[in-house]
Design a protein around this motif. Sequence first.
Motif, short mmCIF file in Angstrom:
data_model
loop_
_atom_site.label_atom_id
_atom_site.label_comp_id
_atom_site.label_asym_id
_atom_site.label_seq_id
_atom_site.Cartn_x
_atom_site.Cartn_y
_atom_site.Cartn_z
N ARG A 1 11.07 -55.11 34.24
CA ARG A 1 11.40 -53.69 34.07
C ARG A 1 11.21 -52.91 35.36
O ARG A 1 11.98 -52.01 35.67
CB ARG A 1 10.63 -53.08 32.91
N HIS A 2 10.20 -53.25 36.14
CA HIS A 2 9.98 -52.54 37.40
C HIS A 2 11.01 -52.93 38.45
O HIS A 2 11.59 -52.06 39.10
CB HIS A 2 8.57 -52.79 37.93
N ARG A 3 11.20 -54.21 38.63
CA ARG A 3 12.07 -54.66 39.72
C ARG A 3 13.53 -54.35 39.47
O ARG A 3 14.24 -53.94 40.40
CB ARG A 3 11.85 -56.14 40.00
N ILE A 4 14.00 -54.51 38.23
CA ILE A 4 15.40 -54.18 37.96
C ILE A 4 15.62 -52.68 38.06
O ILE A 4 16.59 -52.22 38.65
CB ILE A 4 15.85 -54.74 36.59
N SER A 5 14.70 -51.89 37.53
CA SER A 5 14.83 -50.43 37.63
C SER A 5 14.80 -49.98 39.08
O SER A 5 15.57 -49.09 39.48
CB SER A 5 13.72 -49.74 36.84
N GLN B 1 12.54 -49.87 31.42
CA GLN B 1 12.50 -50.66 30.19
C GLN B 1 13.11 -52.02 30.49
O GLN B 1 13.85 -52.18 31.45
CB GLN B 1 13.27 -49.97 29.06
N VAL B 2 12.83 -52.98 29.66
CA VAL B 2 13.32 -54.33 29.86
C VAL B 2 14.74 -54.44 29.31
O VAL B 2 15.01 -53.95 28.21
CB VAL B 2 12.41 -55.34 29.13
N PRO B 3 15.66 -55.08 30.06
CA PRO B 3 17.00 -55.30 29.51
C PRO B 3 16.92 -56.08 28.20
O PRO B 3 16.02 -56.91 28.00
CB PRO B 3 17.70 -56.13 30.59
N GLU B 4 17.85 -55.83 27.32
CA GLU B 4 17.84 -56.33 25.95
C GLU B 4 17.45 -57.80 25.77
O GLU B 4 16.54 -58.09 24.99
CB GLU B 4 19.20 -56.07 25.28
N PRO B 5 18.06 -58.75 26.45
CA PRO B 5 17.73 -60.15 26.14
C PRO B 5 16.27 -60.51 26.43
O PRO B 5 15.76 -61.48 25.88
CB PRO B 5 18.64 -60.97 27.05
N TYR B 6 15.61 -59.74 27.27
CA TYR B 6 14.25 -60.08 27.67
C TYR B 6 13.20 -59.30 26.90
O TYR B 6 12.02 -59.42 27.16
CB TYR B 6 14.09 -59.89 29.18
N LYS B 7 13.64 -58.50 25.91
CA LYS B 7 12.69 -57.81 25.05
C LYS B 7 12.03 -58.80 24.08
O LYS B 7 10.95 -58.54 23.58
CB LYS B 7 13.39 -56.69 24.28
N SER B 8 12.69 -59.90 23.85
CA SER B 8 12.15 -60.93 22.97
C SER B 8 10.96 -61.60 23.65
O SER B 8 11.03 -62.03 24.80
CB SER B 8 13.23 -61.98 22.69
N GLU B 9 9.85 -61.68 22.91
CA GLU B 9 8.66 -62.32 23.46
C GLU B 9 8.94 -63.77 23.84
O GLU B 9 8.52 -64.24 24.90
CB GLU B 9 7.51 -62.25 22.45
#
Length: 128
Positions: free
Chosen positions: A116-120, A57-65
Amino acid sequence: MENKKLDGITLYTLEQKMIDKKFPENLIEELLVEFNKIINERGERGFQKCLVNLNYQVPEPYKSELNAEKMYGYYRKWIENEVVKLENETKLSWEEQTEDIEDLNIKARKTQLVLRHRISNVVLELLD
């Protein structure tokens, strides 16, 4: 998750792994600032659990479009290169990989896909 494994997730180890994975230098700095905010809010253990539980999943600050789209503007070349790599790794088009966020614009979708892929992947490697 064992506490011993969580201990391997620190700002330093994340930074080193992102350097190894050739994240853009400014992006690493930006992510570390955001991760540090999580540490300040939740403590070190809360931060570690947060990253372990990202689970692609995307970290919180980057969930914003809007935030994701801005990030695309700064790191377009890296994001586009990573999208191609992910398509090759998964044998799925980026559109297929982002069906869960298809309501976002293309730039935001690609940015979120890569993040989401690279951080995970970084976190999973640190747990090994």
